[in-house]
Design a protein around this motif. Structure first.
Motif, PDB file in Angstrom:
ATOM      1  N   SER A   5       0.714  -1.266   0.041  1.00 52.96           N
ATOM      2  CA  SER A   5       0.132  -0.022  -0.025  1.00 52.96           C
ATOM      3  C   SER A   5       0.759   1.244  -0.073  1.00 52.96           C
ATOM      4  CB  SER A   5      -0.844   0.037   1.386  1.00 52.96           C
ATOM      5  OG  SER A   5       0.105   0.318   2.349  1.00 52.96           O
TER       6      SER A   5
ATOM      7  N   LYS B 258      -5.425   7.842  -0.212  1.00 51.55           N
ATOM      8  CA  LYS B 258      -5.264   6.555  -0.877  1.00 51.55           C
ATOM      9  C   LYS B 258      -4.393   5.655  -0.038  1.00 51.55           C
ATOM     10  CE  LYS B 258      -6.865   7.858  -4.961  1.00 51.55           C
ATOM     11  NZ  LYS B 258      -7.799   7.018  -5.694  1.00 51.55           N
TER      12      LYS B 258
ATOM     13  N   ILE C  55      -4.345   1.955  -0.213  1.00 52.00           N
ATOM     14  CA  ILE C  55      -4.570   1.262  -1.605  1.00 52.00           C
ATOM     15  C   ILE C  55      -3.313   1.050  -2.111  1.00 52.00           C
ATOM     16  CG2 ILE C  55      -4.945   1.922  -4.105  1.00 52.00           C
ATOM     17  CD1 ILE C  55      -7.476   3.732  -2.750  1.00 52.00           C
TER      18      ILE C  55
END
Lengths: 241, 286
Positions: free
Chosen positions: A95, A130, A133
């Motif tokens: 991530s 984010k 992610i």
């Protein structure tokens, strides 16, 4: 003022192919230096050699006057160098936050106000959204932001940036270049490899132009005339056209 | 009931294979090294364990507790002294180096321990079993399965949640980029191999308790580890565990069909997976 980083007749290459033929470069603490030049001029090779990714003789690269040429990259990080590499080179399958944490967990001792995850997120707010992610699902610009953030978390005194605008939309390039003054404000010196000569001139105090592995021009970014740059960029024969 | 019993026995056998496969998956995942000495290291550790039991009078659990750190030390040394010199984008140098070492190791073990088969006395635990209705579950295979599950879960948690795990995954994704942010690849690699061979301390103890070992047995163990890793998907931790289970179940069911068919059934399933899904069941994210 004594130089933070200096190279002395730096010679480097890949196998039998020599890409740099004696580069003398100097970066003072906190200043921003641009490196321009055509494709294949040796800009990326120079950054890779400085970072310890290519074999060079110890005396060819000095940090605080101390010979460091050819040290392993992880040792250069300890000495206060970091790089935003060509092509971003993020850790896929991890991530955004994990990418950043790898850097912060192996960082040099911070000299000024240390970079933290929070500061990187403040610099590039989209990364906070984010954070969980996986990096391969980000846009090119966001990936570049992660790459810059990752380099900053190494707590560099000197940050090498290899074509951070490459392949990005103009709006995203502006966004990324807008972050550079804050990086400088932290006392970090910058070396910017940049294709866009105008952008390189505006963003730096001094610039070097490379041609076929040699420095063909250097000076104050604001004072160099455009035709001097094009002569240095393409070589003297082209400048006559 | 016959088949359910087969599956249960297969899962228990899979537990042992998982202990072989974990380290191999880790080394491949992080360094792209296919460690051909993997099986010989199991045998080496087992023989050291048996000698410790004979000479120092250690019980099986004390042997286990000794073999894990010995394995980790061997792994660390192996990486530092040999594998760090051959690791790289080209998988061939490490393959040749570990292949050569495998042969040298087998011969060295033959000199030290002779060709005799040996086993580790387990104090009766090998024979103990629990009955669940018509199915008998051996206590030792059950312990093996529990250990394998805990080792897999533990390794997976280390990879996901720790600083060391993150540096391993970073080096696995792009070793040069990892070095650029301060990770020392040689240390990370040495630690990975130390863990991989440390886990073989478990495999060696259990292998020597449930069966016999002799210096030339290594390649046989290697094949099972290799097949489990391929079935699961190269480099994936839980994939290796799942692959080991599939291999164990295939063999156990094969044995039920015909005693001579067991091992072959495992190989056939392996080949079927290679043909149908060559990337393995758990495809590694790239």
């Amino acid at each position: 003022m004594s130089a933070l980083l200096s190279t002395h007749g730096l010679i480097a290459g890949y196998g039998d192919m020599r890409a740099l033929h004696g580069i003398d470069l100097r970066v003072d603490p906190g200043e921003t230096v641009a490196l321009i030049g055509a494709n294949g001029a040796g800009k990326s090779t120079l950054l890779r050699a400085i970072m310890g990714l290519l074999p060079v003789a110890p005396d060819m690269i000095r940090l605080d006057g101390k010979p460091v040429g050819g040290s392993a990259p992880h040792r250069m990080v300890r000495e206060g160098l970091a790089i935003v590499p060509e092509g971003r080179r993020l850790f896929t399958g991890m991530s955004v936050e994990e990418n950043l944490r790898v850097a912060s967990e192996h960082a040099a001792d911070p000299v000024a106000e240390p970079w933290t995850l929070e500061r990187v997120y403040a610099l590039f707010p989209i990364l906070k959204e984010k954070a969980r992610i996986s990096v391969e699902n980000l846009s090119g610009g966001q990936q570049q932001m992660v790459s810059i953030g990752r380099a900053l978390l190494a707590q560099p005194r000197l940050l090498l940036c290899d074509e951070i605008s490459l392949g990005l939309a103009p709006k995203v390039v502006r966004e990324i270049y807008a972050a550079l003054p804050e990086i400088s404000a932290n006392g970090t010196a910058l070396v910017l490899v940049e294709q866009d000569v105008g952008l390189a001139q505006r963003a730096s105090q001094r610039l070097y132009c490379l041609l076929e592995g040699r420095v063909t021009l250097h000076g104050q970014s604001g004072e160099i005339a455009r035709d001097a740059i094009s002569a240095a960029y393409f070589g003297a024969s082209h400048a006559l056209d | 009931m016959h088949w359910i019993d087969g599956i249960v026995q297969g899962v228990l056998l899979g537990g042992l294979y998982a202990q072989y496969a974990l380290g191999m998956a880790l080394m491949f995942g992080v360094m792209k090294i296919v460690n051909v000495t993997h099986g010989d290291l199991v045998i080496l550790l087992a023989l050291i364990g048996i000698s410790l039991a004979n000479v120092a009078g250690l019980g099986p659990w004390a042997v286990l507790a000794t073999l894990v750190p010995i394995g980790a030390a061997i792994g660390w040394l192996l990486q530092r002294a040999l594998l760090n010199r051959v690791v790289g984008d080209d998988p061939l140098p490490s393959l040749i180096a570990t292949f050569g070492l495998s042969i040298a190791l087998q011969n060295a073990m033959l000199v030290i321990w002779s060709a005799d088969t040996r086993s580790l006395p387990g104090g009766g635990i090998q024979q103990a079993s629990i009955s669940l209705g018509p199915i008998f579950i051996g206590v030792l295979p059950l312990i093996v399965l529990i250990c394998a599950t805990l080792l897999t879960g533990g390794l997976d948690a280390v990879m996901r949640r720790t600083r060391f795990g993150r540096s391993l995954r970073a080096a696995s994704a792009d070793v040069e980029a990892a070095a650029m942010v301060g990770v020392n690849p040689r240390n990370v690699y040495a630690a990975a191999t130390a863990i991989a061979v440390g886990i073989l301390g478990f495999a060696a103890t259990f292998q020597a308790m449930r069966s016999t070992v002799a210096p030339a047995d290594g390649p046989f163990q290697l094949i099972f580890a290799f097949e489990a890793v391929i079935i699961g998907g190269l480099g994936s931790i839980w994939g290796a565990f799942t692959g080991a289970m599939i291999l164990g179940i295939s063999q156990a069911i094969g044995f039920r069909i015909s005693p001579g068919f067991g091992i072959l059934a495992g190989h056939l399933v392996f080949l079927a997976v290679l043909a149908i899904r060559p990337q393995g069941i758990f495809k590694r994210k790239s």
